[in-house]
Structure formats: C-alpha cells, structure tokens
Scaffold this motif. Structure first.
Motif, PDB file in Angstrom:
ATOM      1  N   VAL A 192      -3.761 -12.575 -41.720  1.00 30.89           N
ATOM      2  CA  VAL A 192      -4.406 -11.858 -40.249  1.00 30.89           C
ATOM      3  C   VAL A 192      -2.983 -11.203 -39.835  1.00 30.89           C
ATOM      4  O   VAL A 192      -1.818 -11.165 -40.126  1.00 30.89           O
ATOM      5  CB  VAL A 192      -4.273 -12.965 -39.273  1.00 30.89           C
ATOM      6  CG1 VAL A 192      -3.113 -13.803 -38.977  1.00 30.89           C
ATOM      7  CG2 VAL A 192      -4.795 -12.669 -37.832  1.00 30.89           C
ATOM      8  N   SER A 193      -3.473  -9.834 -39.209  1.00 32.49           N
ATOM      9  CA  SER A 193      -2.470  -8.864 -38.505  1.00 32.49           C
ATOM     10  C   SER A 193      -1.628  -9.466 -37.481  1.00 32.49           C
ATOM     11  O   SER A 193      -2.497 -10.029 -36.444  1.00 32.49           O
ATOM     12  CB  SER A 193      -3.099  -7.639 -38.390  1.00 32.49           C
ATOM     13  OG  SER A 193      -2.320  -6.641 -37.842  1.00 32.49           O
ATOM     14  N   LEU A 194      -0.598  -9.473 -37.645  1.00 37.73           N
ATOM     15  CA  LEU A 194       0.276 -10.242 -36.333  1.00 37.73           C
ATOM     16  C   LEU A 194       0.960  -8.966 -35.546  1.00 37.73           C
ATOM     17  O   LEU A 194       1.569  -8.172 -36.013  1.00 37.73           O
ATOM     18  CB  LEU A 194       1.250 -11.198 -36.690  1.00 37.73           C
ATOM     19  CG  LEU A 194       2.252 -11.735 -35.797  1.00 37.73           C
ATOM     20  CD1 LEU A 194       2.548 -13.400 -36.181  1.00 37.73           C
ATOM     21  CD2 LEU A 194       3.630 -11.288 -35.324  1.00 37.73           C
ATOM     22  N   THR A 195       0.578  -9.020 -34.219  1.00 37.43           N
ATOM     23  CA  THR A 195       1.075  -7.905 -33.280  1.00 37.43           C
ATOM     24  C   THR A 195       1.786  -8.927 -31.952  1.00 37.43           C
ATOM     25  O   THR A 195       1.395  -9.990 -32.064  1.00 37.43           O
ATOM     26  CB  THR A 195       0.006  -7.059 -32.672  1.00 37.43           C
ATOM     27  OG1 THR A 195      -0.818  -7.578 -32.159  1.00 37.43           O
ATOM     28  CG2 THR A 195      -0.290  -6.236 -33.921  1.00 37.43           C
ATOM     29  N   LYS A 196       2.299  -8.157 -30.999  1.00 33.92           N
ATOM     30  CA  LYS A 196       2.759  -8.661 -29.701  1.00 33.92           C
ATOM     31  C   LYS A 196       1.317  -9.596 -28.999  1.00 33.92           C
ATOM     32  O   LYS A 196       1.723 -10.618 -28.635  1.00 33.92           O
ATOM     33  CB  LYS A 196       2.727  -7.784 -28.841  1.00 33.92           C
ATOM     34  CG  LYS A 196       4.299  -7.130 -29.009  1.00 33.92           C
ATOM     35  CD  LYS A 196       4.478  -5.951 -28.113  1.00 33.92           C
ATOM     36  CE  LYS A 196       6.126  -5.406 -28.076  1.00 33.92           C
ATOM     37  NZ  LYS A 196       6.374  -4.593 -27.031  1.00 33.92           N
ATOM     38  N   ASP A 197       0.113  -8.888 -29.449  1.00 34.46           N
ATOM     39  CA  ASP A 197      -0.870  -9.815 -28.586  1.00 34.46           C
ATOM     40  C   ASP A 197      -1.402 -11.067 -29.381  1.00 34.46           C
ATOM     41  O   ASP A 197      -2.037 -11.810 -28.401  1.00 34.46           O
ATOM     42  CB  ASP A 197      -2.137  -8.747 -28.848  1.00 34.46           C
ATOM     43  CG  ASP A 197      -1.941  -7.509 -28.114  1.00 34.46           C
ATOM     44  OD1 ASP A 197      -1.101  -7.436 -27.141  1.00 34.46           O
ATOM     45  OD2 ASP A 197      -2.609  -6.350 -28.626  1.00 34.46           O
ATOM     46  N   ASN A 198      -1.021 -11.491 -30.394  1.00 30.35           N
ATOM     47  CA  ASN A 198      -1.508 -12.791 -31.092  1.00 30.35           C
ATOM     48  C   ASN A 198      -0.620 -13.558 -31.632  1.00 30.35           C
ATOM     49  O   ASN A 198      -0.855 -14.479 -32.369  1.00 30.35           O
ATOM     50  CB  ASN A 198      -2.483 -12.374 -32.074  1.00 30.35           C
ATOM     51  CG  ASN A 198      -2.181 -11.557 -33.220  1.00 30.35           C
ATOM     52  OD1 ASN A 198      -0.896 -11.247 -33.277  1.00 30.35           O
ATOM     53  ND2 ASN A 198      -3.099 -11.443 -34.196  1.00 30.35           N
ATOM     54  N   ILE A 199       0.837 -13.404 -31.313  1.00 31.90           N
ATOM     55  CA  ILE A 199       1.884 -14.398 -31.689  1.00 31.90           C
ATOM     56  C   ILE A 199       1.508 -15.748 -31.228  1.00 31.90           C
ATOM     57  O   ILE A 199       1.708 -16.743 -32.184  1.00 31.90           O
ATOM     58  CB  ILE A 199       3.298 -13.816 -31.137  1.00 31.90           C
ATOM     59  CG1 ILE A 199       3.639 -12.538 -31.684  1.00 31.90           C
ATOM     60  CG2 ILE A 199       4.334 -15.003 -31.354  1.00 31.90           C
ATOM     61  CD1 ILE A 199       4.772 -11.955 -30.895  1.00 31.90           C
TER      62      ILE A 199
ATOM     63  N   ILE B 234      11.624 -18.601 -31.409  1.00 30.32           N
ATOM     64  CA  ILE B 234      11.219 -17.117 -31.401  1.00 30.32           C
ATOM     65  C   ILE B 234      12.152 -16.367 -30.335  1.00 30.32           C
ATOM     66  O   ILE B 234      12.635 -15.360 -30.294  1.00 30.32           O
ATOM     67  CB  ILE B 234       9.679 -16.892 -31.129  1.00 30.32           C
ATOM     68  CG1 ILE B 234       9.050 -17.450 -32.420  1.00 30.32           C
ATOM     69  CG2 ILE B 234       9.697 -15.316 -30.929  1.00 30.32           C
ATOM     70  CD1 ILE B 234       7.783 -17.372 -32.536  1.00 30.32           C
ATOM     71  N   CYS B 235      12.233 -17.162 -29.137  1.00 27.26           N
ATOM     72  CA  CYS B 235      12.829 -16.585 -27.695  1.00 27.26           C
ATOM     73  C   CYS B 235      14.121 -16.879 -27.509  1.00 27.26           C
ATOM     74  O   CYS B 235      14.813 -16.784 -26.497  1.00 27.26           O
ATOM     75  CB  CYS B 235      11.710 -17.081 -26.879  1.00 27.26           C
ATOM     76  SG  CYS B 235      10.178 -16.480 -26.806  1.00 27.26           S
TER      77      CYS B 235
ATOM     78  N   TYR C 273      16.392 -12.350 -27.413  1.00 30.39           N
ATOM     79  CA  TYR C 273      15.032 -12.359 -27.071  1.00 30.39           C
ATOM     80  C   TYR C 273      14.137 -12.969 -25.963  1.00 30.39           C
ATOM     81  O   TYR C 273      13.116 -12.779 -25.726  1.00 30.39           O
ATOM     82  CB  TYR C 273      14.310 -12.972 -28.476  1.00 30.39           C
ATOM     83  CG  TYR C 273      14.918 -12.233 -29.756  1.00 30.39           C
ATOM     84  CD1 TYR C 273      14.665 -11.253 -30.074  1.00 30.39           C
ATOM     85  CD2 TYR C 273      15.961 -13.087 -30.373  1.00 30.39           C
ATOM     86  CE1 TYR C 273      15.200 -10.166 -31.202  1.00 30.39           C
ATOM     87  CE2 TYR C 273      16.530 -12.374 -31.536  1.00 30.39           C
ATOM     88  CZ  TYR C 273      16.083 -11.138 -31.877  1.00 30.39           C
ATOM     89  OH  TYR C 273      16.728 -10.519 -33.044  1.00 30.39           O
ATOM     90  N   LYS C 274      14.997 -13.594 -25.165  1.00 23.92           N
ATOM     91  CA  LYS C 274      14.171 -14.352 -24.042  1.00 23.92           C
ATOM     92  C   LYS C 274      13.377 -13.382 -23.068  1.00 23.92           C
ATOM     93  O   LYS C 274      12.309 -13.588 -22.669  1.00 23.92           O
ATOM     94  CB  LYS C 274      15.221 -15.228 -23.235  1.00 23.92           C
ATOM     95  CG  LYS C 274      14.298 -16.101 -22.229  1.00 23.92           C
ATOM     96  CD  LYS C 274      15.504 -17.006 -21.469  1.00 23.92           C
ATOM     97  CE  LYS C 274      14.661 -17.922 -20.258  1.00 23.92           C
ATOM     98  NZ  LYS C 274      13.817 -17.178 -19.536  1.00 23.92           N
ATOM     99  N   ALA C 275      14.249 -12.519 -22.573  1.00 23.07           N
ATOM    100  CA  ALA C 275      13.540 -11.448 -21.710  1.00 23.07           C
ATOM    101  C   ALA C 275      12.349 -10.858 -22.224  1.00 23.07           C
ATOM    102  O   ALA C 275      11.486 -10.775 -21.644  1.00 23.07           O
ATOM    103  CB  ALA C 275      14.746 -10.418 -21.354  1.00 23.07           C
ATOM    104  N   ALA C 276      12.458 -10.356 -23.468  1.00 21.59           N
ATOM    105  CA  ALA C 276      11.241  -9.806 -24.070  1.00 21.59           C
ATOM    106  C   ALA C 276      10.094 -10.725 -24.080  1.00 21.59           C
ATOM    107  O   ALA C 276       8.871 -10.246 -24.005  1.00 21.59           O
ATOM    108  CB  ALA C 276      11.631  -9.127 -25.462  1.00 21.59           C
ATOM    109  N   CYS C 277      10.527 -11.990 -24.475  1.00 22.62           N
ATOM    110  CA  CYS C 277       9.449 -12.951 -24.664  1.00 22.62           C
ATOM    111  C   CYS C 277       8.647 -13.357 -23.226  1.00 22.62           C
ATOM    112  O   CYS C 277       7.590 -13.602 -23.121  1.00 22.62           O
ATOM    113  CB  CYS C 277       9.999 -14.541 -25.166  1.00 22.62           C
ATOM    114  SG  CYS C 277      10.202 -14.287 -26.911  1.00 22.62           S
TER     115      CYS C 277
ATOM    116  N   LEU D 148       5.618 -15.412 -23.321  1.00 17.73           N
ATOM    117  CA  LEU D 148       5.841 -16.712 -24.299  1.00 17.73           C
ATOM    118  C   LEU D 148       6.768 -17.371 -23.522  1.00 17.73           C
ATOM    119  O   LEU D 148       8.019 -17.102 -23.781  1.00 17.73           O
ATOM    120  CB  LEU D 148       6.328 -15.846 -25.640  1.00 17.73           C
ATOM    121  CG  LEU D 148       5.411 -15.051 -26.473  1.00 17.73           C
ATOM    122  CD1 LEU D 148       5.954 -14.652 -27.764  1.00 17.73           C
ATOM    123  CD2 LEU D 148       4.195 -15.898 -26.767  1.00 17.73           C
ATOM    124  N   LYS D 149       6.203 -18.560 -23.204  1.00 15.58           N
ATOM    125  CA  LYS D 149       7.263 -19.718 -22.547  1.00 15.58           C
ATOM    126  C   LYS D 149       6.664 -20.933 -22.896  1.00 15.58           C
ATOM    127  O   LYS D 149       5.667 -21.103 -23.435  1.00 15.58           O
ATOM    128  CB  LYS D 149       7.173 -19.320 -21.100  1.00 15.58           C
ATOM    129  CG  LYS D 149       7.448 -18.076 -20.579  1.00 15.58           C
ATOM    130  CD  LYS D 149       7.460 -18.068 -18.881  1.00 15.58           C
ATOM    131  CE  LYS D 149       7.656 -16.598 -18.563  1.00 15.58           C
ATOM    132  NZ  LYS D 149       7.479 -16.407 -17.149  1.00 15.58           N
TER     133      LYS D 149
END
Length: 369
Positions: free
Chosen positions: A332-339, A354-355, A359-363, A368-369
């Motif tokens: 499967v192709s993994l992008t921001k939309d399906n992490i 991951i976060c 990386y927390k701010a971007a998550c 992603l929480k």
C-alpha cells in the motif's frame, strides 16, 4: 490498494495458512519422497539468513516476527539459528555453508546477492535441505518463495510521484535513485516505476545505488544536482526510505526550497516521520507480519516434509529455476493521509514513537494524537 482491500488480503492469507497440513514425503530427498523427515516432530532446526542491518526492518521486524511465528507453529520446540550478513555476499555464503554443515532442517534466505548465493542453495539442495527464498528471489534450486509484488511496489512509487507532481511533471526533470544492482527486487521496482513514469516525465539522471546505502544515494544526488541544476529538478524517485534520507539531505544542503517530492519504501520510522513533516512525499508500506508469517509457515511445512498446499498461491520463475511455489503479499502507498490506517493501525509504530520530540507539531496538524 486501499486499507479494506489490504485487510481482505491479510485475512485471505491467514485462511490459506490455516489449511490442514498434508504430508508429502521427505525433506531429505530432492524429489520429496518418503523418509525419516516425514517422522519429524516440532523439534526442528531452522536457519535464518538476513542480508543487512542498515535497513531498520530486518532486525526490528523480520527476525523477530519469523522467530515468533516459528515458535507458535512448533509449540516453542524449534530452534532458529540466525545470522545477518551485514551486506557482504561472501559472508552470507559462509554463513549458509556453516548451517548446511550443521544440518539445519530448512533454510530461510534473504540474499545479499541473488547470484552469489546460488552455490550455497545448490549445496543445501544436494544435502536434502529445503530453501525458502525470503523477500528476494535467490538463484539456484529454491523450494519456496515469499515476498511482495515488487513490480507493483515500483508502480505505486511512480504513480505517487506523478500525483505529487501534477501539472509540473514536464516542467523540469526527475532523478531516479534505484536500488542495488545485486538485488533482483531493485530491478523489479525499477521496472514498475518506469512503466508508470516513462513518457510522462523527463528523467534527467538515473542511478543504480551500490548496496542501497544512504551515503551513496547522497553522493549520487549531489552529482545530479550539479549536472542538472538546482532549479531543474522537480522530483526524485527513491527506491527506499534509507536512500530517501540521503537524497533529502543533499537537496537541503544545496538550498533547494521547497523540496521536490521524494518517494520511498519500507515505511521505516524515519521515513514515516519525514512523510509527517512533508520532507518525503510517500513510502510504500509492506506488511512484514504477513510476509514473515508466510515464510515461517513455509519453512516448517518443508522441514517436516509436508506439502505447501494453498499456502503457495502462485509460481514465479528465477533465472535458474522455473515455477517456484510462491506467495506474493500486497502493498500500500503510505502518505500523510493514511498513516493512521496503516503503520499505526497494524501496530508497527505507536503515535508516541512517530510524534516524538520535534515531530509533535507536524503530527498535531495531521491529527495524529
């Protein structure tokens, strides 16, 4: 492939692995006839040879998952003899030969070099030891093979890159950073990517990256930037996440902003984190639990002299062996939309992993929480 389809594939594979076992003879005889091996219980010796430890997946996932599944299949009675070749083909051949000498019941081999391992595969065959080619299709008389559909991996990468480029696809040139020429999978990735990209983008530079090393990809990318010019590179096809890291470092060092879309593969933690921040456009997520489970099941069946049955759902040809019983696992192709629906849902990583830290701010922006 969407998550629902991927889940269906996993369920189907699990069903195939639950099929009752049917004895078909001895692993001590090359023709699979009856013999002592048919009487073997669960106290098996299984050799596991993995190719390198620079890519995070092998030590963190493949080794652990294969050992766990073998233990489950044999009530903890089997012994797994494990060695990692650390990207050295001659070392791996020595490791294989040692395991053959020590009479393992079956070998699971992820080859550093598919051609170089051929003689060891032949030695195993001559000694009555079955060989499962894992992840990469080794040459020689292989008895079974499991991997992902590697051409589809390349197609997924190429398709994602075209989507990211949109109307800019022909405004400049892309760089193609393929994997190592010694890895047959790299050729399949490249084939799949070219089938999607050819005629739709201009390929300014293309490399077969020695040993998949990020530092080699970094050096190649520096050369491409110098040759093509900073303003003329609109995207980068990278065959895996490790190389993507080296490529992105080179792009940043050259002062290229915004970064062009860069592909990847393996859904390594660092790669997923770069996808979160936008430094890397995508990765390819492959279900290591499913691949490892299939390999373990194949190994135990073969070691006991049992038929692979519906576990081997297809056949593939290597340069030396036709019709190798195989199972190919979907990707499967993994992008921001399906992490959230891939690596987090499958328990590969937690949100906290991951976060972490920077990386927390971007998550947070991605929910992603």
């Amino acid at each position: 492939m969407n998550t629902r389809m991927r889940r269906a594939a996993v369920v189907a594979a699990a069903g195939a692995m639950a099929v009752s076992l049917a004895a078909c003879g001895s692993a001590k005889e090359s023709d699979g006839g009856g013999g002592d091996s048919a009487k073997k219980g669960d106290a098996l010796k299984i050799g596991l040879l993995l190719p390198e430890n620079q890519t995070a997946r092998y030590e963190k996932f493949d080794k652990v998952l294969i050992e766990k599944k073998i233990s489950e299949l044999t009530d903890g009675k089997a012994t797994v003899k494990y060695q990692n070749a650390k990207q050295d083909a001659s070392t791996q051949s020595q490791q294989a030969d040692s395991m053959i000498t020590n009479k393992v019941d079956v070998l699971i081999v992820d080859a550093v070099d598919s051609k170089a391992i051929k003689s060891s595969v032949q030695k195993a065959h001559d000694a009555g030891i079955k060989v499962v080619a894992y992840d990469r299709l080794a040459e020689g008389p292989i008895d079974a093979y499991t991997s992902f559909d590697n051409v589809e991996v390349g197609k997924a990468q190429g398709t994602a890159l075209l989507k990211a480029l949109g109307g800019k696809a022909k405004d400049g040139k892309i760089v193609m950073m393929n994997g190592s020429a010694t890895d047959p999978n790299a050729g399949d990735f490249k084939k799949g990517a070219h089938s999607v990209l050819d005629g739709k983008v201009k390929i300014g530079k293309e490399y077969d990256t020695k040993e998949w090393k990020p530092e080699n990809a970094n050096a190649n990318m520096e050369g491409a930037i110098s040759a093509l010019g900073k303003k003329n590179i609109v995207g980068v096809y990278s065959a895996n996440d490790g190389m993507a890291g080296g490529i992105i470092t080179a792009l940043k060092s050259a002062g290229i902003t915004p970064l062009p879309p860069v592909t990847g593969q393996d859904a390594e933690l660092a790669g997923v984190q770069r996808v979160v921040t936008g430094d890397q456009y995508m990765s390819v997520y492959k279900s290591y639990p499913q691949e490892a489970s299939v390999a373990a099941e194949m190994a135990v069946k073969l070691a006991k002299g049992e038929d692979l049955g519906s576990l081997a759902t297809s056949k593939v040809d290597s340069p030396t062996t036709k019709g190798v019983p195989s199972q190919l696992v979907p990707v499967v192709s993994l992008t921001k939309d399906n992490i959230k629906d891939t690596v987090i849902k499958d328990g590969i990583y937690t949100v906290d992993e991951i976060c972490a830290g920077k990386y927390k701010a971007a998550c947070d922006k991605l929910g992603l929480k």
